[in-house]
Enzyme design. Structure first.
Site, short mmCIF file in Angstrom:
data_model
loop_
_atom_site.label_atom_id
_atom_site.label_comp_id
_atom_site.label_asym_id
_atom_site.label_seq_id
_atom_site.Cartn_x
_atom_site.Cartn_y
_atom_site.Cartn_z
CG ASP A 1 83.23 -17.60 26.68
OD1 ASP A 1 83.49 -17.24 27.84
OD2 ASP A 1 83.61 -18.68 26.21
CE1 TYR B 1 87.00 -19.73 32.17
CE2 TYR B 1 88.19 -17.66 31.95
CZ TYR B 1 87.49 -18.70 31.39
OH TYR B 1 87.25 -18.71 30.04
CG HIS C 1 83.79 -20.46 21.71
ND1 HIS C 1 82.74 -20.80 22.53
CD2 HIS C 1 84.55 -19.59 22.41
CE1 HIS C 1 82.85 -20.18 23.69
NE2 HIS C 1 83.94 -19.43 23.64
#
Length: 241
Positions: free
Chosen positions: A35, A168, A218
């Site tokens: 990630d 983010y 993930h």
């Protein structure tokens, strides 16, 4: 942890990790990440190619959705492959709300994450429900429940939900991409994979190491740690000399 300063984007985080390793006296090391951590690992190879012996990253089928935006689109994909890529993007579209909210209004979200443990639990557990191996119906079937709750607790007790969301926003408003050229050997492990993944992430076979697994998802370090550890060892073993 909660941060008072601004500008903690991928580049600044990578530089901080590099400086920390220098201060700890590491002058030769390998980097692994998944990630956002994969961006940090690749960034270390760009910042310190004389110290990083190799970079190993882990991803899952969902990473296909960012090809063409955050990651380069390979040339020569067939119509069938492009259609499959669009299909994956559509499958993940309904799960992208968290990304848009954290990239645009992280401070508003931070009040809820810091005020309610149920909110923080739901925010994280939802991702484990949708991103772990789809063969499991519930997230705590794919990942040990105590480990999942420990992960959530780390965010709750340190008040890190807001700063995590703000990352983010910082990355969405920063220059530069996720991948930069580096001479450092690179390896990749893909979990819950399918044939398209090799075409997207190693189309010319230039990676020094590329592995695919039907298991996991993930969060391979939590879902299938033995597979991940063995793949990391396989990649770095010839680079240890």
């Amino acid at each position: 942890t909660p941060l008072k300063g601004e500008g903690w984007n991928l580049g600044r985080i990578t530089a901080a990790v590099s400086a920390l390793l220098d201060r700890l006296g590491y002058d030769r090391y390998g980097a692994h990440g998944s990630d956002i951590g994969s961006g940090v690992a690749n960034g270390l190879a760009v910042l310190a190619p004389d110290k990083v012996v190799g970079v190993h990253t882990a991803l899952d089928r969902g990473a296909a959705a960012v090809v063409g935006t955050f990651l380069p689109m390979p040339e020569g994909l067939t119509d069938a492959e492009l259609a499959r890529l669009d299909e994956i993007r559509r499958e993940l579209a309904d799960d992208s709300g968290y990304f848009h909210l954290q990239s645009t209004d992280p401070q508003t979200l931070a009040f809820g994450l810091d005020d309610s443990p149920a909110f923080q639990l739901a925010w994280i557990a939802e991702k484990f429900a949708t991103w772990t191996n789809p063969a499991f119906a519930l997230p705590d079937e794919a990942v040990d429940r105590d480990q999942l709750l420990t992960n959530v607790a780390l965010y709750w007790f340190t008040g890190s939900g807001g700063s995590s969301a703000n990352t983010y926003w910082e990355n969405a408003h920063a220059e530069g991409g996720w991948v930069s050229e580096s001479p450092v050997p690179a390896g990749m492990a893909v979990f819950n994979s399918e044939p398209l993944m090799r075409r997207l992430f190693n189309p010319d076979g230039s990676l020094a190491h590329f592995s695919e697994f039907s298991e996991g998802g993930h969060f391979p370090a939590m879902e299938v740690p033995d597979l991940l550890v063995e793949d990391i060892r396989t990649f770095f073993r010839p680079l240890r000399g």
